[in-house]
Design an enzyme around this catalytic site. Sequence first.
Site, PDB file in Angstrom:
ATOM      1  CE  LYS A 289      11.434 -20.185  -6.686  1.00 22.50           C
ATOM      2  NZ  LYS A 289      11.503 -19.280  -7.863  1.00 22.50           N
ATOM      3  CD  GLU A 374       9.673  -4.376 -13.196  1.00 23.32           C
ATOM      4  OE1 GLU A 374       9.181  -5.426 -12.755  1.00 23.32           O
ATOM      5  OE2 GLU A 374      10.471  -3.663 -12.529  1.00 23.32           O
ATOM      6  NE  ARG A 402       8.048  -2.121  -9.037  1.00 28.11           N
ATOM      7  CZ  ARG A 402       8.988  -2.733  -8.348  1.00 28.11           C
ATOM      8  NH1 ARG A 402       9.866  -3.487  -8.962  1.00 28.11           N
ATOM      9  NH2 ARG A 402       9.076  -2.595  -7.055  1.00 28.11           N
TER      10      ARG A 402
END
Length: 645
Positions: A289, A374, A402
């Site tokens: 990244k 979640e 969610r």
Amino acid sequence: MTFLERIASPADVRALSAAECQVLAKEIRDYLISIVSTTGGHLGPNLGVVELTTAIHRVFESPHDTILFDVGHQAYVHKLLTGRYNDFPTLRQRHGMSGYPSRAESEHDVIENSHASAALSWADGIAKAYQLRGELDRHVVTVIGDGALTGGMAWEALNNIGADKSEPPRKMVIVVNDNGRSYAPTVGGFAQHLDHLRTMGSYEKILSWGKEQLQESGPPGRAVYSAIHGMKRGLKDMVSSREAGMFDELGIKYIGPVDGHDLEAMERALHRAKKYEYGPVIVHAITQKGRGYAPAIQDEDDQFHAVGVIDPATGKATTKSSTSWTQVFGEEIVKAARKRTDIVAITAAMLKPVGLDKFAHEFPERVFDVGIAEQHAVTSAAGLSYGGLHPVVCLYATFFGRAFDQLLMDVSLHNQGVTFVLDRAGVTGPDGASHHGIWDMAMLQIVPNLRLAAPRDAKRLAEEFNEAIEIRDIPTVVRFSRGKVGSDIDALTRTSDGVDILAVPQGTDVENLESADILIVSVGALADRALAVKEALAKKGLSATVVDPRWVLPVPQSVLDMAAEHALVAVIEDGVKVGGIGSQIRQDLRDELVRTGVVELGVPDSFLPHGTREEILSYAGLDIDDMVEKIMDMLPPELLKRVSE
């Protein structure tokens, strides 16, 4: 012209030589840094997928082959390689290019939503459709990050993808973009498994080591390399079977790990995957990244996952930062945890974005990052509550949907004392339709016993959060906006049930409000606009009272009592009007046989575009002039007559 400027479609990428692609990769990184530093956006993830995305577009033929991204914030390179170079300076701006894939922009974009872990289910459905339609030459390629693979939905999809034995096999390639991070380092058992695969090495790595021996050791090195190369088939099979692990057990062919920044290696791996005729294939790519940009690499927190406007040379923000809602909450939960040992925090792969970094530093054993999960977070919180603790679940409002079933059936049904803190609630701005947190209040309205607070400023956020964690037998929610928190707005007085009266008509006794025409109910961070609407109405000869319920669900009785004393109620909220706080007040008044009309000044029931928060509030009809006009249109006859005269 640069190579990048000449790219009008993926066919132009396929026409480049390997050497030209190396130049193209540098051009892409330089361009990403120059543009995103001025617009803000997801810089680190895209710097990490330059070679990976280029290889995909050289091996597969989009849009004939469908390319999906999980999540879409890593699709900037894809946008550049599909002909959107000239649009890039408008990234995330109103009427400009979206920060996520967008079907309105290109036939090469498929999944617009930015919620992680869903792409493999899309891929499963698309591949089945191609098979049933007889389109057997079309591949479905999914790029999914290791962070997204912490989400349960991804594993539900893999369970079905691996078990499929239909003939002919569906042509699916899953590219795992493994940088060891989501926002921050990826957590959980699957992350540990990927780490194990990385450290074991691959046939490609062993062969590369043999080449190094050949170069450095002369004839002995040549013997080593020849021996490795001679054992090619057996070595590949041995390494692949060792590395495949759970993927092999799921029935999915595994290739890798591959250096995701080695374009040639990536192309070889993808060609192998494309030619495989016996079912789905996973290509495990190791990437970094923020690749190629020192400030991102040096940022240990999130490697420039998402940035605002920055100096491209240093990576430093160019605008003076102001205190944010998130920072206020982060300070407050630490204070609460110092006083109460039962306070624990849970988040879903977003420790720093939701303000828990200081909490985690001071109380590492009391914070739980569950990955992008979640649903698990909420039910685990129910268990923590049952066990005698007070969990604080911290999520972005847009991701809260969610876990709605878990809130309803695991927390509320069982009367568990769990506090939910919803960051970036309401209209958020440049990240677009899937990141606006406008549905939370409508969803939460139907949950029995739940209490919902919407603070208008920093002082009220601290106050209402501390009130929430004192409630131990029902779920509580505190929702707040994105970005800078404005100045505190103090109340004239507070009712016995906690409603703040912010303004009354000039010359009116705050204890005697019968003479006002309109009751303006302000929800959350829109209090400054509510006060401005009051002043605009005064210029038209209409008096108004402005109140902030603080706790907006259930609707406080004093709000209903005041509504009965006014000729009209106007509810200003940055959530959807359908099922919002305004509709709840309307329903409660009807139940009490109060005939006062209600003007619901909220967000339309539609997906909002991207732009600044101010631009989107205006688009949604929540600027001052629009709200005043809507109130004027709803005036009862006696008020309308008086104003007309």
